[in-house]
Scaffold this active site. Structure first.
Site, short mmCIF file in Angstrom:
data_model
loop_
_atom_site.label_atom_id
_atom_site.label_comp_id
_atom_site.label_asym_id
_atom_site.label_seq_id
_atom_site.Cartn_x
_atom_site.Cartn_y
_atom_site.Cartn_z
N GLY A 1 38.79 32.29 42.39
CA GLY A 1 38.31 33.78 42.84
C GLY A 1 39.27 34.62 43.83
N GLY B 1 39.09 38.73 44.28
CA GLY B 1 37.92 39.21 45.01
C GLY B 1 38.18 39.69 46.51
N GLN B 2 37.31 40.08 47.04
CA GLN B 2 37.26 40.68 48.24
C GLN B 2 37.88 39.68 49.45
OE1 GLN B 2 33.66 41.63 50.65
NE2 GLN B 2 34.76 42.84 52.02
N ASP C 1 41.76 33.22 38.87
CA ASP C 1 40.49 33.97 38.68
C ASP C 1 40.17 34.31 37.22
OD1 ASP C 1 38.66 36.61 38.87
OD2 ASP C 1 39.12 36.18 41.07
N ARG D 1 39.09 37.47 36.26
CA ARG D 1 39.75 38.66 35.89
C ARG D 1 41.21 38.67 36.11
NH1 ARG D 1 37.96 42.54 40.88
NH2 ARG D 1 36.80 41.09 42.13
N ASP E 1 38.56 29.87 34.38
CA ASP E 1 37.37 29.86 34.52
C ASP E 1 36.76 28.66 35.40
OD1 ASP E 1 34.54 30.16 34.23
OD2 ASP E 1 34.51 30.65 32.27
N TYR F 1 20.42 34.39 45.34
CA TYR F 1 21.83 34.08 46.38
C TYR F 1 21.78 32.98 47.50
CZ TYR F 1 26.27 35.41 48.82
OH TYR F 1 27.21 35.35 49.75
N LYS G 1 22.96 29.25 47.67
CA LYS G 1 23.92 28.85 48.87
C LYS G 1 23.35 27.75 49.78
CE LYS G 1 27.59 31.81 48.52
NZ LYS G 1 28.82 31.42 48.24
P1 NAD Z 1 33.74 38.78 45.28
O1 NAD Z 1 32.94 39.21 44.02
O2 NAD Z 1 34.68 39.97 45.91
O3 NAD Z 1 35.07 37.68 44.54
C1 NAD Z 1 34.57 36.67 43.80
C2 NAD Z 1 35.66 36.75 42.75
O4 NAD Z 1 35.51 35.27 41.94
C3 NAD Z 1 35.96 37.69 41.77
O5 NAD Z 1 37.42 38.01 41.72
C4 NAD Z 1 35.45 37.17 40.24
O6 NAD Z 1 36.30 37.66 39.16
C5 NAD Z 1 35.95 35.56 40.39
N1 NAD Z 1 35.01 35.03 39.41
C6 NAD Z 1 33.80 35.10 38.99
N2 NAD Z 1 33.34 34.32 38.12
C7 NAD Z 1 34.53 33.49 38.13
C8 NAD Z 1 34.59 32.19 37.46
N3 NAD Z 1 33.55 31.84 36.55
N4 NAD Z 1 36.00 31.75 37.39
C9 NAD Z 1 36.70 32.10 38.35
N5 NAD Z 1 36.68 33.24 38.85
C10 NAD Z 1 35.38 33.72 38.98
O7 NAD Z 1 33.43 38.02 46.27
P2 NAD Z 1 33.83 37.92 47.71
O8 NAD Z 1 33.24 38.57 48.61
O9 NAD Z 1 35.16 37.63 47.74
O10 NAD Z 1 33.12 36.25 48.01
C11 NAD Z 1 33.84 35.31 48.12
C12 NAD Z 1 32.87 34.03 48.36
O11 NAD Z 1 32.69 34.35 49.94
C13 NAD Z 1 31.58 34.04 47.73
O12 NAD Z 1 31.27 32.53 47.71
C14 NAD Z 1 30.54 34.70 48.54
O13 NAD Z 1 29.38 34.09 48.41
C15 NAD Z 1 31.08 34.29 50.07
N6 NAD Z 1 30.71 35.39 50.85
C16 NAD Z 1 31.17 36.58 51.05
C17 NAD Z 1 30.58 37.30 51.87
C18 NAD Z 1 31.00 38.95 51.96
O14 NAD Z 1 30.65 39.55 52.66
N7 NAD Z 1 32.20 39.32 51.17
C19 NAD Z 1 29.70 37.07 52.95
C20 NAD Z 1 29.23 35.81 52.95
C21 NAD Z 1 29.69 34.97 51.80
N1 SER Z 2 27.86 40.10 52.23
C1 SER Z 2 26.96 39.15 51.36
C2 SER Z 2 26.11 39.83 50.56
O1 SER Z 2 25.70 40.75 51.04
C3 SER Z 2 26.42 38.07 52.25
O2 SER Z 2 26.58 36.86 51.73
O3 SER Z 2 25.80 39.28 49.71
#
Ligand code: NAD
Ligand code: SER
Length: 314
Positions: A10, A13-14, A36, A38, A54, A144, A148
């Site tokens: 992943g 992603g962000q 990833d 994508r 994947d 979600y 978690k």
């Molecule tokens: P995001 O959606 O920006 O990135 C997730 C990445 O996973 C994407 O690039 C997507 O293409 C990839 N992905 C999706 N399905 C996939 C698969 N089957 N195989 C491989 N890659 C795949 O999410 P994020 O914000 O970077 O979050 C990352 C983790 O942190 C997640 O578990 C999320 O729940 C957790 N989290 C994020 C936040 C936040 O505010 N960003 C807060 C709490 C927890």
């Molecule tokens: N930033 C995340 C959301 O809003 C918290 O896990 O889903």
């Protein structure tokens, strides 16, 4: 340093983009493999190895782990809260099966460590709203949050039953400028900066008095690496650690932005995400993380706002 290589799943992603860059800086570009579903994020291109992967395809994942001599996995692939409510089955499937695939391979291949993030979304309407403690009533109402919470207990189970050294943080809403957020309820706190700079106004999808726990990305990356580097005996929580740095409402972040952009106007038109936000705590008590492995945050609302605007203006 890991005995073998680190795999980030992943990575586009962000969080993935910034975490991969930070891990490469710390452990060496070729020792951190980004992956990833994508395509590779522009910011990662040329900085180290990338594989298309994947996480749902366990066999392919297993092959990559062996072929690339992976000894640590950071699993970031997931569907977040707002997107999850639109497609609950998909969110449950990816968030659970992806984690179980990684935990199984970690057990079979005796990996050194696994990182998997949880979220403030584990908490529900019956949890304390202010300074929500590490251990409390946890009754999530989003798919979600349910995924978690279940994931936290799978991590705990794999640690106690099979000795898999899996570590986890309950991230608050994360604010960043390098890679766009992926469908969360806290995404407004990123969008607001882009709109303030481009249009001098922002219509928020949450009510103006909605307080939520938030964190600037550099603090989240610092916490993740510090947790993973901490000696094993310091880790007393094998579900997931509460983590905190700031809490604010749309009104408060709007007022902070106005200090830099005086013409900025905030309006609010709450949508389906309001119910998700209302089910979460307003602030988090992370004293266990601070006591166990010395967590300390660096950014508050004022410092984060200044840094976001400065970097986005460039
Ligand atoms: P995001 O959606 O920006 O990135 C997730 C990445 O996973 C994407 O690039 C997507 O293409 C990839 N992905 C999706 N399905 C996939 C698969 N089957 N195989 C491989 N890659 C795949 O999410 P994020 O914000 O970077 O979050 C990352 C983790 O942190 C997640 O578990 C999320 O729940 C957790 N989290 C994020 C936040 C936040 O505010 N960003 C807060 C709490 C927890
Ligand atoms: N930033 C995340 C959301 O809003 C918290 O896990 O889903």
């Amino acid at each position: 340093m890991a005995k073998g290589k680190i795999l980030v799943i992943g990575a586009s992603g962000q969080i993935g983009v910034e975490l991969t860059m930070a891990l490469r800086e710390k452990y060496g570009n070729n020792n951190v493999i980004a992956s990833d579903l994508r395509e590779e994020n522009e910011l990662l291109k040329g900085s180290g190895p990338y594989v298309s992967l994947d996480v749902m395809n366990k066999e392919m994942l297993h092959v990559q782990v062996i072929r690339q001599n992976i000894t640590q996995i950071y699993l970031l692939a997931a569907i977040l809260s707002a997107t999850g409510e639109k497609n609950p089955n998909l969110a449950w499937h990816l968030n659970m099966q992806g984690l179980l695939n990684v935990l199984d391979i970690a057990r079979e291949e005796k990996l050194e460590k696994v990182y998997w993030p949880s979220s403030i979304a584990v908490f529900g309407p019956t949890s304390p709203k202010k300074d929500c403690p590490q251990q409390t009533i946890i009754e999530p109402t989003t798919v979600y949050g349910i995924s978690k919470y279940a994931g936290e207990f799978w991590c705990n189970y794999y640690f106690h039953r099979y000795g898999v050294d899996v570590r986890s943080l309950r991230y608050p809403g994360l604010i960043s400028y390098k890679s766009a957020p992926g469908g969360g309820t806290t995404d407004y706190a990123v969008e607001i900066f882009y709109e303030a700079l481009e249009h001098k106004k922002y219509n928020c999808f949450l009510r103006e008095d909605t307080y939520l726990p938030m964190m600037y990305m550099p603090d989240a990356i610092k916490a993740t690496i510090e947790l993973m580097e901490a000696p094993k005996e310091k880790i007393t929580v094998r579900t997931s650690y509460n983590l905190s740095s700031m809490s604010f409402s749309p009104t408060e972040i709007g007022a902070e932005i106005k200090k830099h952009i005086p013409e900025f106007e905030l309006s609010c038109t709450p949508d389906y995400r309001q119910a998700i936000a209302d089910s979460w705590p307003q602030s988090i008590d992370d004293s266990v993380a601070r006591a166990d492995w010395g967590w300390q945050h660096e950014y508050d609302l004022a410092r984060m706002t200044e840094d976001m605007l400065k970097n986005l203006q460039r």
